[in-house]
Design a protein around this motif. Structure first.
Motif, PDB file in Angstrom:
ATOM      1  N   VAL A 209       0.727  -1.179  -0.086  1.00  0.00           N
ATOM      2  CA  VAL A 209       0.238   0.031   0.103  1.00  0.00           C
ATOM      3  C   VAL A 209       0.888   1.336   0.035  1.00  0.00           C
ATOM      4  O   VAL A 209       1.710   1.620   1.053  1.00  0.00           O
ATOM      5  N   TRP A 210       0.735   2.216  -0.952  1.00  0.00           N
ATOM      6  CA  TRP A 210       1.302   3.371  -1.064  1.00  0.00           C
ATOM      7  C   TRP A 210       0.262   4.460  -0.514  1.00  0.00           C
ATOM      8  O   TRP A 210      -0.963   4.537  -0.811  1.00  0.00           O
ATOM      9  N   LYS A 211       0.863   5.191   0.382  1.00  0.00           N
ATOM     10  CA  LYS A 211      -0.201   6.316   1.029  1.00  0.00           C
ATOM     11  C   LYS A 211       0.653   7.565   1.636  1.00  0.00           C
ATOM     12  O   LYS A 211       1.747   7.170   1.735  1.00  0.00           O
ATOM     13  N   ASP A 212       0.008   8.523   2.183  1.00  0.00           N
ATOM     14  CA  ASP A 212       0.550   9.841   2.642  1.00  0.00           C
ATOM     15  C   ASP A 212       0.943   9.202   4.089  1.00  0.00           C
ATOM     16  O   ASP A 212      -0.118   8.668   4.551  1.00  0.00           O
ATOM     17  N   PRO A 213       1.940   9.660   4.741  1.00  0.00           N
ATOM     18  CA  PRO A 213       2.201   9.331   5.907  1.00  0.00           C
ATOM     19  C   PRO A 213       1.425   9.845   7.118  1.00  0.00           C
ATOM     20  O   PRO A 213       1.378   9.267   8.169  1.00  0.00           O
ATOM     21  N   ASN A 214       0.539  10.872   6.773  1.00  0.00           N
ATOM     22  CA  ASN A 214      -0.266  11.589   7.671  1.00  0.00           C
ATOM     23  C   ASN A 214      -1.556  10.951   7.599  1.00  0.00           C
ATOM     24  O   ASN A 214      -2.734  11.929   8.130  1.00  0.00           O
ATOM     25  N   CYS A 215      -2.183  10.215   6.688  1.00  0.00           N
ATOM     26  CA  CYS A 215      -3.457  10.031   6.356  1.00  0.00           C
ATOM     27  C   CYS A 215      -4.105   8.942   7.491  1.00  0.00           C
ATOM     28  O   CYS A 215      -3.536   7.703   7.283  1.00  0.00           O
ATOM     29  N   GLY A 216      -4.880   9.535   8.159  1.00  0.00           N
ATOM     30  CA  GLY A 216      -5.818   8.694   8.982  1.00  0.00           C
ATOM     31  C   GLY A 216      -6.704   7.489   8.480  1.00  0.00           C
ATOM     32  O   GLY A 216      -6.890   6.373   8.616  1.00  0.00           O
TER      33      GLY A 216
ATOM     34  N   ASN B 226      -7.465 -10.802   6.783  1.00  0.00           N
ATOM     35  CA  ASN B 226      -6.471 -11.845   6.348  1.00  0.00           C
ATOM     36  C   ASN B 226      -5.717 -11.381   5.229  1.00  0.00           C
ATOM     37  O   ASN B 226      -5.021 -12.010   4.516  1.00  0.00           O
ATOM     38  N   PHE B 227      -5.369 -10.103   5.225  1.00  0.00           N
ATOM     39  CA  PHE B 227      -4.258  -9.359   4.247  1.00  0.00           C
ATOM     40  C   PHE B 227      -3.029  -9.033   5.167  1.00  0.00           C
ATOM     41  O   PHE B 227      -3.189  -8.463   6.304  1.00  0.00           O
ATOM     42  N   LEU B 228      -1.914  -9.330   4.489  1.00  0.00           N
ATOM     43  CA  LEU B 228      -0.666  -8.833   5.337  1.00  0.00           C
ATOM     44  C   LEU B 228      -0.136  -7.550   4.571  1.00  0.00           C
ATOM     45  O   LEU B 228       0.153  -7.860   3.347  1.00  0.00           O
ATOM     46  N   VAL B 229      -0.207  -6.567   5.062  1.00  0.00           N
ATOM     47  CA  VAL B 229      -0.173  -5.279   4.626  1.00  0.00           C
ATOM     48  C   VAL B 229       1.463  -4.765   4.773  1.00  0.00           C
ATOM     49  O   VAL B 229       1.775  -4.668   5.854  1.00  0.00           O
ATOM     50  N   LYS B 230       2.099  -4.162   3.767  1.00  0.00           N
ATOM     51  CA  LYS B 230       3.161  -3.800   3.866  1.00  0.00           C
ATOM     52  C   LYS B 230       3.030  -2.112   3.005  1.00  0.00           C
ATOM     53  O   LYS B 230       2.634  -2.120   2.130  1.00  0.00           O
ATOM     54  N   VAL B 231       3.317  -1.242   4.082  1.00  0.00           N
ATOM     55  CA  VAL B 231       2.904   0.320   3.741  1.00  0.00           C
ATOM     56  C   VAL B 231       4.329   0.887   3.296  1.00  0.00           C
ATOM     57  O   VAL B 231       5.348   0.981   3.933  1.00  0.00           O
ATOM     58  N   MET B 232       4.018   1.674   2.163  1.00  0.00           N
ATOM     59  CA  MET B 232       5.147   2.586   1.728  1.00  0.00           C
ATOM     60  C   MET B 232       4.330   4.060   2.138  1.00  0.00           C
ATOM     61  O   MET B 232       3.527   4.451   1.298  1.00  0.00           O
ATOM     62  N   ASP B 233       5.034   4.666   2.848  1.00  0.00           N
ATOM     63  CA  ASP B 233       4.449   6.064   3.532  1.00  0.00           C
ATOM     64  C   ASP B 233       5.256   7.109   2.339  1.00  0.00           C
ATOM     65  O   ASP B 233       5.793   7.997   3.124  1.00  0.00           O
ATOM     66  N   GLN B 234       5.018   7.168   1.279  1.00  0.00           N
ATOM     67  CA  GLN B 234       5.523   8.092   0.512  1.00  0.00           C
ATOM     68  C   GLN B 234       4.497   8.563  -0.563  1.00  0.00           C
ATOM     69  O   GLN B 234       5.001   9.412  -1.467  1.00  0.00           O
ATOM     70  N   GLY B 235       3.380   8.620  -0.255  1.00  0.00           N
ATOM     71  CA  GLY B 235       2.409   8.990  -1.246  1.00  0.00           C
ATOM     72  C   GLY B 235       2.160   7.960  -2.153  1.00  0.00           C
ATOM     73  O   GLY B 235       2.804   7.109  -2.281  1.00  0.00           O
TER      74      GLY B 235
END
Length: 163
Positions: free
Chosen positions: A38-45, A58-67
């Motif tokens: 998942v790519w998202k803004d680091p400040n998005c609630g 049952n999803f294993l999420v890896k987050v990229m906080d770069q928009g």
């Protein structure tokens, strides 16, 4: 060990084995979690809330906080379907607040498509459904996005009748 003690030990052992045998048929084993990027803004609630929704399903999420703008473009999701986060799951692009159940259906059916999108940020969609919204739910559609950029409704959600 006396005969009486031996008999009690055997009865206990038989009881434990019987209980184990009865319960083993009813033990539910969760399938392996499905990996997601998942790519998202680091400040998005609301993005964080959507990720929590995926993890509970049952999803294993890896987050990229770069928009997500660059990721959306790189993955081929047209800006018209844009939202605040973009995900990649088993080769499918997921844009916005798509319910986990729709993603699971997509992965089961495996259509020839780019992925799914919920354009914008409709209130009541996963991640946009917290207490701050007071149970309100807007009507919205989950769109199946074809590789040529066209779309069709994958599933439609009705608005809530309470507000």
């Amino acid at each position: 060990m006396t005969l009486k003690m031996y008999s009690m030990t055997l009865k206990r052992r038989s009881l434990l084995l019987s209980l184990l045998a009865m319960s083993s048929g009813s033990i539910a084993v969760a399938p392996n979690p499905v990996p997601v990027k998942v790519w998202k803004d680091p400040n998005c609630g609301c993005c964080k809330d959507w990720i929590d929704h995926l993890q509970k399903n049952n999803f294993l999420v890896k987050v990229m906080d770069q928009g997500n703008t660059t990721a959306r473009a790189r993955l081929g999701m047209p800006q018209t379907f844009g939202s605040c986060h973009t995900a990649l799951i088993e080769g499918y692009v997921i844009e916005g607040h798509v319910p986990a159940s729709d993603i699971q259906l997509l992965l089961k059916e495996k259509p020839q498509a780019l992925g799914l999108a919920v354009p914008g940020m409709p209130i009541g969609s996963p991640g946009m459904d917290g207490p701050a919204y007071g149970g309100k739910r807007d009507a919205y559609q989950v769109l199946l996005i074809h590789k040529d950029g066209t779309s069709r409704v994958f599933r439609a959600y009705k608005p809530s009748t309470t507000a």
